[in-house]
Design a protein around this motif. Structure first.
Motif, PDB file in Angstrom:
ATOM      1  N   PRO A   1       0.770  -1.225  -0.019  1.00  0.00           N
ATOM      2  CA  PRO A   1       0.089   0.158   0.126  1.00  0.00           C
ATOM      3  C   PRO A   1       0.873   1.155  -0.054  1.00  0.00           C
ATOM      4  N   SER A   2       0.101   2.102  -0.556  1.00  0.00           N
ATOM      5  CA  SER A   2       0.874   3.569  -0.833  1.00  0.00           C
ATOM      6  C   SER A   2       1.124   4.187   0.832  1.00  0.00           C
ATOM      7  N   ASP A   3       2.483   4.670   1.041  1.00  0.00           N
ATOM      8  CA  ASP A   3       2.452   5.225   2.434  1.00  0.00           C
ATOM      9  C   ASP A   3       2.706   6.992   2.191  1.00  0.00           C
ATOM     10  N   PHE A   4       2.993   7.525   1.086  1.00  0.00           N
ATOM     11  CA  PHE A   4       2.906   8.784   0.720  1.00  0.00           C
ATOM     12  C   PHE A   4       2.797   9.213  -0.776  1.00  0.00           C
ATOM     13  N   SER A   5       2.171  10.204  -0.952  1.00  0.00           N
ATOM     14  CA  SER A   5       2.103  10.610  -2.221  1.00  0.00           C
ATOM     15  C   SER A   5       2.255  11.845  -2.400  1.00  0.00           C
ATOM     16  N   TRP A   6       2.732  12.535  -3.584  1.00  0.00           N
ATOM     17  CA  TRP A   6       2.820  13.953  -3.924  1.00  0.00           C
ATOM     18  C   TRP A   6       1.599  14.649  -3.667  1.00  0.00           C
ATOM     19  N   THR A   7       0.414  14.248  -3.880  1.00  0.00           N
ATOM     20  CA  THR A   7      -0.847  14.789  -3.790  1.00  0.00           C
ATOM     21  C   THR A   7      -0.997  15.337  -2.226  1.00  0.00           C
ATOM     22  N   LYS A   8      -0.373  14.768  -1.310  1.00  0.00           N
ATOM     23  CA  LYS A   8      -0.638  15.234   0.009  1.00  0.00           C
ATOM     24  C   LYS A   8      -0.034  16.808   0.242  1.00  0.00           C
ATOM     25  N   VAL A   9       0.958  17.127  -0.623  1.00  0.00           N
ATOM     26  CA  VAL A   9       1.706  18.404  -0.423  1.00  0.00           C
ATOM     27  C   VAL A   9       1.029  19.398  -1.343  1.00  0.00           C
ATOM     28  N   SER A  10       0.725  20.519  -0.757  1.00  0.00           N
ATOM     29  CA  SER A  10       0.255  21.844  -1.777  1.00  0.00           C
ATOM     30  C   SER A  10       1.401  22.440  -2.251  1.00  0.00           C
ATOM     31  N   ASN A  11       1.799  22.186  -3.575  1.00  0.00           N
ATOM     32  CA  ASN A  11       2.702  22.779  -4.261  1.00  0.00           C
ATOM     33  C   ASN A  11       2.218  23.199  -5.674  1.00  0.00           C
ATOM     34  N   PRO A  12       2.242  24.461  -5.774  1.00  0.00           N
ATOM     35  CA  PRO A  12       1.458  24.971  -7.253  1.00  0.00           C
ATOM     36  C   PRO A  12       2.385  24.959  -8.170  1.00  0.00           C
ATOM     37  N   LYS A  13       3.637  24.645  -8.143  1.00  0.00           N
ATOM     38  CA  LYS A  13       4.666  24.420  -9.066  1.00  0.00           C
ATOM     39  C   LYS A  13       4.754  22.937  -9.705  1.00  0.00           C
ATOM     40  N   LEU A  14       4.105  22.079  -8.753  1.00  0.00           N
ATOM     41  CA  LEU A  14       4.247  20.922  -9.144  1.00  0.00           C
ATOM     42  C   LEU A  14       2.800  20.330  -9.789  1.00  0.00           C
ATOM     43  N   SER A  15       3.077  19.687 -11.006  1.00  0.00           N
ATOM     44  CA  SER A  15       1.672  19.045 -11.707  1.00  0.00           C
ATOM     45  C   SER A  15       2.360  17.633 -12.100  1.00  0.00           C
ATOM     46  N   LYS A  16       1.221  16.883 -12.737  1.00  0.00           N
ATOM     47  CA  LYS A  16       1.641  15.699 -13.339  1.00  0.00           C
ATOM     48  C   LYS A  16       2.640  15.575 -14.488  1.00  0.00           C
ATOM     49  N   ALA A  17       2.829  16.935 -14.883  1.00  0.00           N
ATOM     50  CA  ALA A  17       3.829  17.080 -15.963  1.00  0.00           C
ATOM     51  C   ALA A  17       5.449  16.652 -15.486  1.00  0.00           C
ATOM     52  N   GLY A  18       5.440  16.758 -14.066  1.00  0.00           N
ATOM     53  CA  GLY A  18       6.630  16.674 -13.460  1.00  0.00           C
ATOM     54  C   GLY A  18       7.362  17.997 -13.116  1.00  0.00           C
ATOM     55  N   VAL A  19       8.346  17.831 -12.323  1.00  0.00           N
ATOM     56  CA  VAL A  19       9.184  18.939 -11.706  1.00  0.00           C
ATOM     57  C   VAL A  19      10.074  19.592 -12.998  1.00  0.00           C
ATOM     58  N   SER A  20      10.473  20.729 -12.731  1.00  0.00           N
ATOM     59  CA  SER A  20      11.239  21.638 -13.788  1.00  0.00           C
ATOM     60  C   SER A  20      12.808  21.165 -13.926  1.00  0.00           C
ATOM     61  N   LEU A  21      13.074  20.939 -14.902  1.00  0.00           N
ATOM     62  CA  LEU A  21      14.543  20.531 -15.337  1.00  0.00           C
ATOM     63  C   LEU A  21      15.289  21.867 -16.152  1.00  0.00           C
ATOM     64  N   LEU A  22      16.340  21.957 -15.957  1.00  0.00           N
ATOM     65  CA  LEU A  22      17.424  22.732 -16.904  1.00  0.00           C
ATOM     66  C   LEU A  22      17.391  21.956 -18.207  1.00  0.00           C
ATOM     67  N   LYS A  23      17.170  22.918 -19.349  1.00  0.00           N
ATOM     68  CA  LYS A  23      16.992  22.259 -20.815  1.00  0.00           C
ATOM     69  C   LYS A  23      18.288  22.883 -21.477  1.00  0.00           C
ATOM     70  N   PRO A  24      18.729  21.981 -22.328  1.00  0.00           N
ATOM     71  CA  PRO A  24      19.829  22.503 -23.223  1.00  0.00           C
ATOM     72  C   PRO A  24      19.534  23.755 -23.987  1.00  0.00           C
ATOM     73  N   GLU A  25      20.640  24.697 -24.118  1.00  0.00           N
ATOM     74  CA  GLU A  25      20.272  25.936 -24.768  1.00  0.00           C
ATOM     75  C   GLU A  25      20.058  25.701 -26.299  1.00  0.00           C
ATOM     76  N   PRO A  26      18.778  26.126 -26.992  1.00  0.00           N
ATOM     77  CA  PRO A  26      19.004  25.831 -28.400  1.00  0.00           C
ATOM     78  C   PRO A  26      19.775  26.804 -29.091  1.00  0.00           C
ATOM     79  N   ARG A  27      20.188  26.385 -30.272  1.00  0.00           N
ATOM     80  CA  ARG A  27      21.067  27.031 -31.087  1.00  0.00           C
ATOM     81  C   ARG A  27      20.301  28.197 -31.786  1.00  0.00           C
ATOM     82  N   LEU A  28      20.879  29.487 -32.077  1.00  0.00           N
ATOM     83  CA  LEU A  28      20.012  30.433 -32.650  1.00  0.00           C
ATOM     84  C   LEU A  28      20.147  30.331 -34.210  1.00  0.00           C
ATOM     85  N   ARG A  29      18.996  30.508 -34.883  1.00  0.00           N
ATOM     86  CA  ARG A  29      18.933  30.233 -36.266  1.00  0.00           C
ATOM     87  C   ARG A  29      17.914  31.247 -36.916  1.00  0.00           C
ATOM     88  N   GLY A  30      17.880  31.432 -38.054  1.00  0.00           N
ATOM     89  CA  GLY A  30      17.047  32.258 -38.892  1.00  0.00           C
ATOM     90  C   GLY A  30      15.812  31.464 -38.980  1.00  0.00           C
TER      91      GLY A  30
END
Length: 544
Positions: A148-177
């Motif tokens: 049985p589940s002992d703890f779930s992310w839904t127990k914490v009120s965090n407006p920045k968190l969603s089912k999409a997941g937490v934020s990661l640093l993304k590689p910088e895209p190359r600039l092009r026309g």
């Protein structure tokens, strides 16, 4: 009867063979002197479970060898309608037989009083998830998917968190026309498809071999023994956490706060390597040091579900931290994150996302995955490897670590054979060096000028304590003077990194400070990559 057929009969997870591995104590109360015993199945259950275990192993083998096997059948002309019908009939017969074997195993378990008692405890815990019932259930080791589940992310009120997941640093895209960007996107479609297939097939399994089911089956006795030791000797508490992506994370918590030692008030969260499990991994090092410890398995490792891609890894780390705060009662300032090898990714993400964390210790870790991936792949694959790593496996440890302002300790293995790009004999190719240099250059840019970099690189070239001491004494580093300079700068300004200390200093002064800081941020350990770190080598990071 359904529970009797499935709880230990699943082919998923760390206990695929279906046996109840250990019963800690039947009363459900665990003490430090408690010793468990192995579950003794009846003769019927034992033999039927063996048949199902072999079937599960053969299925795993066929899964990994299916591309070659199908290609062989195609070349021999066996893939045609006239020959597929008999094969399908044969497969159907085998499945019916296996179903009958599973029913016989269920009957054998129904007649076993110990198993029936376990089922009653499991059902009672699912109905009423009270602490008393959870304590009874923790006395048993069984297929974690039924825990049985002992703890779930839904127990914490965090407006920045969603089912999409937490934020990661993304590689910088190359600039092009605009036009160039569209044409390039069309041109690189085949590369995107190939990268996706590589990352989701052998690439992920090469990066995280511990997620391969066959390896877990081979390690199962060792994992069971390690888990039993944590529970019986250290009063460990196993918990299931549900991350925001739905993955279930298998954790083990050892509470030392009741002990008289000061270390017990600090929680060390351990992040394992690419073939490490909390049952037998780096969790043992802080345990021997008397700390409270929280270990967890990567998604797809042991009882954890999912696959260990960076997003899933970060999601898992986030729910582990939330569990430590909201369920275990620790403050962020009481938490030290300790990681070994590839665990440096989740550790650096944790301190980047939770800057109030007390400190981070990275053992045998690296700055970026890409140079290590290029080392093991053919040169002709270089563009494809770069794209695959940056898009799907971007373990950018250094980039994340630079976002953290707190104390850091790096432990470098001087004979490391895994995170070096030119072999263990070349200590300068250890990617831990790059992690240190990037950290120092960011935090102390006026000290880490050309002269400071040259002195630190000379010190990094030392492969043992004698060479280390020789370089250090050769530059006549005055530790007391270095501390006074740094403290004076800190006292006059309440600033965050990067610091401008050293901008009006002589070359000799900058070299001294550079070496002093390098020695404080990094400790050498004269051994190979996979040697367990002794508790004597585990220290709190340096603080000014």
């Amino acid at each position: 009867m359904e529970e009797l057929l499935s709880v230990y009969g699943s082919s998923q997870g760390v206990h695929p063979s279906g046996e109840l591995a250990r019963i800690m104590i039947m009363t459900g109360t665990i003490s430090m002197s408690s010793q468990g015993w192995n579950y003794q199945p009846s003769s019927l259950e034992k033999h039927t479970d063996s048949v199902l275990g072999w079937a599960s192993a053969l299925w795993s083998l066929s899964y990994y060898s299916s591309p070659l096997f199908l290609w062989y059948l195609y070349r021999k002309g066996y893939i045609c309608s006239t020959k597929l019908v008999p094969v399908s009939q044969y497969v159907g017969t085998v499945l019916v037989c296996l179903l009958g074997v599973a029913c016989l195993r269920g009957w054998g378990r129904w007649k076993n009083s110990e198993y029936v008692q376990f089922i009653s405890v499991l059902e009672e815990t699912k109905k009423t998830h009270t602490p008393a019932n959870k304590k009874k259930l923790r006395c048993y080791d069984f297929d974690f998917s039924h825990w049985p589940s002992d703890f779930s992310w839904t127990k914490v009120s965090n407006p920045k968190l969603s089912k999409a997941g937490v934020s990661l640093l993304k590689p910088e895209p190359r600039l092009r026309g605009a036009a160039d960007s569209v044409l390039n996107s069309v041109r690189t479609v085949p590369c995107h498809i190939i990268s996706f297939l590589i990352a989701h097939s052998f690439g992920r399994r090469m990066l995280y071999p511990g997620s391969v089911g066959l390896l877990q089956k081979a390690m199962r006795p060792m994992l069971q023994q390690g888990q039993a030791r944590l529970i019986e000797e250290f009063d460990g508490q196993r918990n299931k956490l549900v991350a925001c992506d739905g993955n279930e994370i298998d954790t083990m918590f050892v509470d030392r706060r009741r002990d008289s030692g000061q270390n017990g008030q600090t929680l060390v969260i351990c992040c394992e390597g690419n073939a490490g499990f909390y049952e037998v991994g780096c969790m043992n090092t802080p345990l021997e040091g008397g700390y409270s410890v929280l270990g967890w398995n990567h998604p797809g490792f042991g009882g954890s579900t999912g696959v260990p891609f960076p997003q899933n890894e970060a999601n898992a780390m986030d729910v582990v931290i939330q569990f430590a705060i909201h369920e275990l009662g620790f403050q962020l300032s009481d938490i030290v994150v300790y990681a070994w090898s590839i665990g440096g990714f989740t550790a650096s993400w944790a301190v980047m996302s939770y800057p109030e964390i007390q400190a981070v210790v990275l053992d045998a870790s690296f700055d970026d995955l890409l140079p290590l991936a290029l080392k093991v792949m053919p040169d002709s694959w270089r563009p494809l490897v770069q794209h695959t790593v940056r898009q799907y496996m971007n373990l950018n440890n250094a980039e994340q670590l630079l976002k953290y302002q707190g104390p850091v300790l790096l432990i470098r293995r001087t004979r490391d054979e895994i995170i070096t790009t030119a072999g263990p004999e070349d200590v300068m190719s250890n990617r831990g060096n790059n992690l240190l240099l990037k950290l120092l250059q960011f935090r102390y840019p006026k000290i880490m000028t050309d002269e400071g970099l040259r002195a630190v690189r000379e010190w990094l070239g030392a492969s043992n304590h004698l060479e280390d001491a020789s370089v250090y004494s050769g530059y006549e580093v005055d530790d007391d003077w270095c501390v006074s300079v740094l403290r004076s700068y800190q006292a006059d300004r309440d600033v965050v990194f990067p610091w401008s200390v050293g901008e009006d200093m002589t070359l000799d002064g900058r070299r001294q400070l550079a070496l002093f800081l390098a020695r404080k941020y990094m400790r050498n350990f004269e051994t190979t990559h996979c040697t367990p770190l002794p508790a004597s080598e585990f220290h709190s990071p340096w603080r000014l």
